[in-house]
Design a protein around this motif. Structure first.
Motif, PDB file in Angstrom:
ATOM      1  N   SER A  88     -20.019  -7.710  -9.572  1.00 14.85           N
ATOM      2  CA  SER A  88     -18.934  -7.512  -8.611  1.00 14.85           C
ATOM      3  C   SER A  88     -18.981  -6.126  -7.976  1.00 14.85           C
ATOM      4  N   ASN A  89     -19.323  -5.102  -8.759  1.00 12.10           N
ATOM      5  CA  ASN A  89     -19.414  -3.754  -8.202  1.00 12.10           C
ATOM      6  C   ASN A  89     -20.551  -3.660  -7.186  1.00 12.10           C
ATOM      7  N   ASP A  90     -21.662  -4.325  -7.485  1.00 10.92           N
ATOM      8  CA  ASP A  90     -22.782  -4.339  -6.537  1.00 10.92           C
ATOM      9  C   ASP A  90     -22.372  -4.995  -5.222  1.00 10.92           C
ATOM     10  N   MET A  91     -21.656  -6.112  -5.314  1.00 15.38           N
ATOM     11  CA  MET A  91     -21.244  -6.822  -4.104  1.00 15.38           C
ATOM     12  C   MET A  91     -20.237  -6.015  -3.299  1.00 15.38           C
ATOM     13  N   SER A  92     -19.390  -5.265  -3.979  1.00 14.57           N
ATOM     14  CA  SER A  92     -18.433  -4.408  -3.276  1.00 14.57           C
ATOM     15  C   SER A  92     -19.165  -3.366  -2.443  1.00 14.57           C
ATOM     16  N   ARG A  93     -20.164  -2.728  -3.038  1.00 14.23           N
ATOM     17  CA  ARG A  93     -20.941  -1.722  -2.300  1.00 14.23           C
ATOM     18  C   ARG A  93     -21.788  -2.373  -1.203  1.00 14.23           C
ATOM     19  N   LEU A  94     -22.324  -3.550  -1.483  1.00 16.63           N
ATOM     20  CA  LEU A  94     -23.190  -4.215  -0.515  1.00 16.63           C
ATOM     21  C   LEU A  94     -22.432  -4.619   0.742  1.00 16.63           C
ATOM     22  N   LEU A  95     -21.202  -5.097   0.585  1.00 18.52           N
ATOM     23  CA  LEU A  95     -20.402  -5.445   1.758  1.00 18.52           C
ATOM     24  C   LEU A  95     -20.208  -4.244   2.669  1.00 18.52           C
ATOM     25  N   SER A  96     -19.915  -3.098   2.081  1.00 18.83           N
ATOM     26  CA  SER A  96     -19.702  -1.892   2.882  1.00 18.83           C
ATOM     27  C   SER A  96     -20.996  -1.419   3.529  1.00 18.83           C
ATOM     28  N   ARG A  97     -22.091  -1.484   2.790  1.00 19.19           N
ATOM     29  CA  ARG A  97     -23.365  -0.991   3.321  1.00 19.19           C
ATOM     30  C   ARG A  97     -23.910  -1.881   4.429  1.00 19.19           C
ATOM     31  N   THR A  98     -23.541  -3.150   4.444  1.00 20.46           N
ATOM     32  CA  THR A  98     -24.021  -4.050   5.495  1.00 20.46           C
ATOM     33  C   THR A  98     -23.108  -4.063   6.720  1.00 20.46           C
ATOM     34  N   GLY A  99     -22.084  -3.218   6.724  1.00 22.29           N
ATOM     35  CA  GLY A  99     -21.307  -3.019   7.951  1.00 22.29           C
ATOM     36  C   GLY A  99     -19.919  -3.616   7.970  1.00 22.29           C
ATOM     37  N   PHE A 100     -19.485  -4.256   6.902  1.00 22.70           N
ATOM     38  CA  PHE A 100     -18.133  -4.814   6.870  1.00 22.70           C
ATOM     39  C   PHE A 100     -17.125  -3.721   6.535  1.00 22.70           C
ATOM     40  N   THR A 101     -15.910  -3.912   7.005  1.00 30.31           N
ATOM     41  CA  THR A 101     -14.842  -2.982   6.705  1.00 30.31           C
ATOM     42  C   THR A 101     -13.665  -3.736   6.083  1.00 30.31           C
ATOM     43  N   LEU A 102     -12.694  -2.995   5.553  1.00 28.73           N
ATOM     44  CA  LEU A 102     -11.540  -3.585   4.860  1.00 28.73           C
ATOM     45  C   LEU A 102     -12.008  -4.612   3.820  1.00 28.73           C
ATOM     46  N   THR A 103     -13.012  -4.258   3.057  1.00 28.95           N
ATOM     47  CA  THR A 103     -13.634  -5.198   2.123  1.00 28.95           C
ATOM     48  C   THR A 103     -12.814  -5.344   0.849  1.00 28.95           C
ATOM     49  N   THR A 104     -12.829  -6.562   0.317  1.00 27.39           N
ATOM     50  CA  THR A 104     -12.120  -6.872  -0.918  1.00 27.39           C
ATOM     51  C   THR A 104     -12.993  -7.758  -1.782  1.00 27.39           C
ATOM     52  N   VAL A 105     -12.996  -7.504  -3.082  1.00 25.23           N
ATOM     53  CA  VAL A 105     -13.742  -8.327  -4.023  1.00 25.23           C
ATOM     54  C   VAL A 105     -12.787  -8.807  -5.111  1.00 25.23           C
ATOM     55  N   ASP A 106     -12.704 -10.129  -5.283  1.00 21.78           N
ATOM     56  CA  ASP A 106     -11.911 -10.744  -6.356  1.00 21.78           C
ATOM     57  C   ASP A 106     -12.857 -11.383  -7.361  1.00 21.78           C
ATOM     58  N   VAL A 107     -12.535 -11.322  -8.622  1.00 19.14           N
ATOM     59  CA  VAL A 107     -13.354 -11.960  -9.650  1.00 19.14           C
ATOM     60  C   VAL A 107     -12.504 -12.968 -10.411  1.00 19.14           C
ATOM     61  N   ASP A 108     -12.864 -14.249 -10.305  1.00 17.50           N
ATOM     62  CA  ASP A 108     -12.226 -15.318 -11.071  1.00 17.50           C
ATOM     63  C   ASP A 108     -13.149 -15.718 -12.213  1.00 17.50           C
ATOM     64  N   GLU A 109     -12.575 -15.934 -13.371  1.00 22.59           N
ATOM     65  CA  GLU A 109     -13.367 -16.388 -14.510  1.00 22.59           C
ATOM     66  C   GLU A 109     -12.830 -17.737 -14.970  1.00 22.59           C
ATOM     67  N   ILE A 110     -13.660 -18.754 -14.878  1.00 18.28           N
ATOM     68  CA  ILE A 110     -13.273 -20.117 -15.236  1.00 18.28           C
ATOM     69  C   ILE A 110     -14.102 -20.563 -16.429  1.00 18.28           C
ATOM     70  N   GLN A 111     -13.434 -21.081 -17.430  1.00 17.93           N
ATOM     71  CA  GLN A 111     -14.129 -21.581 -18.616  1.00 17.93           C
ATOM     72  C   GLN A 111     -13.907 -23.086 -18.733  1.00 17.93           C
ATOM     73  N   VAL A 112     -14.999 -23.810 -18.885  1.00 18.65           N
ATOM     74  CA  VAL A 112     -14.956 -25.268 -18.968  1.00 18.65           C
ATOM     75  C   VAL A 112     -15.501 -25.700 -20.325  1.00 18.65           C
ATOM     76  N   ASN A 113     -14.859 -26.671 -20.954  1.00 16.71           N
ATOM     77  CA  ASN A 113     -15.319 -27.188 -22.241  1.00 16.71           C
ATOM     78  C   ASN A 113     -16.206 -28.413 -22.046  1.00 16.71           C
ATOM     79  N   TYR A 114     -17.287 -28.482 -22.804  1.00 18.94           N
ATOM     80  CA  TYR A 114     -18.224 -29.603 -22.773  1.00 18.94           C
ATOM     81  C   TYR A 114     -18.434 -30.120 -24.195  1.00 18.94           C
ATOM     82  N   PRO A 115     -18.770 -31.398 -24.339  1.00 21.02           N
ATOM     83  CA  PRO A 115     -19.048 -31.925 -25.677  1.00 21.02           C
ATOM     84  C   PRO A 115     -20.212 -31.215 -26.355  1.00 21.02           C
ATOM     85  N   SER A 116     -21.230 -30.833 -25.568  1.00 24.36           N
ATOM     86  CA  SER A 116     -22.384 -30.124 -26.118  1.00 24.36           C
ATOM     87  C   SER A 116     -23.141 -29.460 -24.978  1.00 24.36           C
ATOM     88  N   MET A 117     -24.204 -28.728 -25.328  1.00 25.57           N
ATOM     89  CA  MET A 117     -25.026 -28.072 -24.318  1.00 25.57           C
ATOM     90  C   MET A 117     -25.698 -29.079 -23.401  1.00 25.57           C
TER      91      MET A 117
END
Length: 327
Positions: free
Chosen positions: A217-246
């Motif tokens: 996420s920190n890399d993407m925050s810097r990358l957005l600014s370096r590629t010319g975007f302004t007023l940049t925002t980065v959100d991180v969602d973490e989703i966990q899903v249960n499965y019967p097995s691998m």
């Protein structure tokens, strides 16, 4: 990615916001002097994987739970913007995971782009007028200053030249246009990664890249600014899903078109190694009820193309209200 026929429950969702600097200084969109891009992913293999996933209509629809959820969150971010949009591009649209949540009073036209020529939603009539294009995310066909917004959901994590793609997106946007994206990153599938690494080390005396490298996420925050975007925002969602097995997790990943596409991957995973990895996965990460978790970390990106109307940050120390008093 692999999973059972039963759609698993999304168990947890944790969100933390990281705000990138709004100031952009000395950014150039000239890519003529850019060194040759390091190739990490096999784009041809990824296209074939997406084609196979799209051709298995019934099976694919049972594993759209993750893409539909993230597509809805990307659409929500667009709907939160208090303006209407004439032309919006959905980059890596798949089977319309974003457009099904977009209203005609907000968007006049959406261009659905994907690197796969196959799509499973051809019989669906959306509220918003649709145009489809076969597009490689690394080579965008759009004219400069032609788009009001560009959206992308769970597609950019397979791009080799991510800075180049972001520059192309920014150039295609009209001044004060917005880019809203979501990509897998961070610690995504760390349970699967560690289990496979331990099993391969034990059974084959070495490891192979079974899970693709992820952006931070920190890399993407810097990358957005370096590629010319302004007023940049980065959100991180973490989703966990249960499965019967691998094995169910890996089956769903394959049905999603999210199988491994790293260039240096080994072509086969030995049965003995796979069985060992499943046992390690259950032992290290399993729940008391026998299920195993899989973590998906979603990095949400928002960036605006600079214009004369772009709000500028206030000078440091110019605030006349104390945040402590407000809170």
């Amino acid at each position: 990615m692999l999973l059972p026929s039963v759609v698993p429950r999304i168990l947890t969702c944790q969100r933390r916001r990281l705000y990138a600097s709004a100031a952009v200084a000395g950014t150039s969109s000239d890519t003529s002097t850019t060194p040759k891009v390091f190739q990490v992913f096999d784009r041809q293999a990824k296209r074939l994987q997406k084609d196979r996933a799209a051709s298995q209509v019934e099976q694919s629809r049972t594993v759209d739970y993750l893409r539909d959820e993230i597509g809805a969150r990307v659409a929500d971010r667009l709907l939160d913007i208090h303006r209407n949009f004439d032309t919006v591009v959905d980059l890596g649209s798949g089977s319309g995971h974003i457009i099904k949540h977009v209203k005609a009073d907000k968007v006049k036209k959406m261009i659905l782009c994907d690197m796969s020529a196959l799509y499973r939603d051809k019989d669906i009539q959306y509220e918003v007028p649709v145009e489809r294009q076969l597009v490689d995310e690394e080579l965008l066909p759009f004219k400069q200053d032609s788009l009001d917004a560009v959206l992308s959901s769970l597609s950019l994590h397979w791009v080799n030249d991510l800075p180049g793609t972001l520059i192309q997106i920014k150039n295609a946007l009209k001044p004060d246009g917005v880019f809203i994206g979501a990509m897998l990153g961070g610690d995504t599938l760390f349970e699967l990664r560690t289990s496979l690494q331990l099993a391969e080390t034990e059974r084959e005396s070495g490891v192979s890249p079974r899970v693709s490298p992820m952006a931070d996420s920190n890399d993407m925050s810097r990358l957005l600014s370096r590629t010319g975007f302004t007023l940049t925002t980065v959100d991180v969602d973490e989703i966990q899903v249960n499965y019967p097995s691998m094995f169910e997790l890996m089956k769903d990943l394959q049905a999603m078109g999210e199988s491994n596409a790293v260039l240096t991957r080994r072509p086969l995973l030995k049965r003995d190694t796979m069985m060992a990895a499943a046992a390690i996965y259950k032992e290290l990460h399993g729940h008391p009820d026998g299920t195993v978790p899989a973590t998906f970390q979603i990095i949400h990106l928002i960036g605006w193309k600079p214009s004369e109307n772009t709000p500028l940050p206030k000078k440091r120390g110019s605030a006349n209200v104390s945040l402590k008093d407000v809170l």
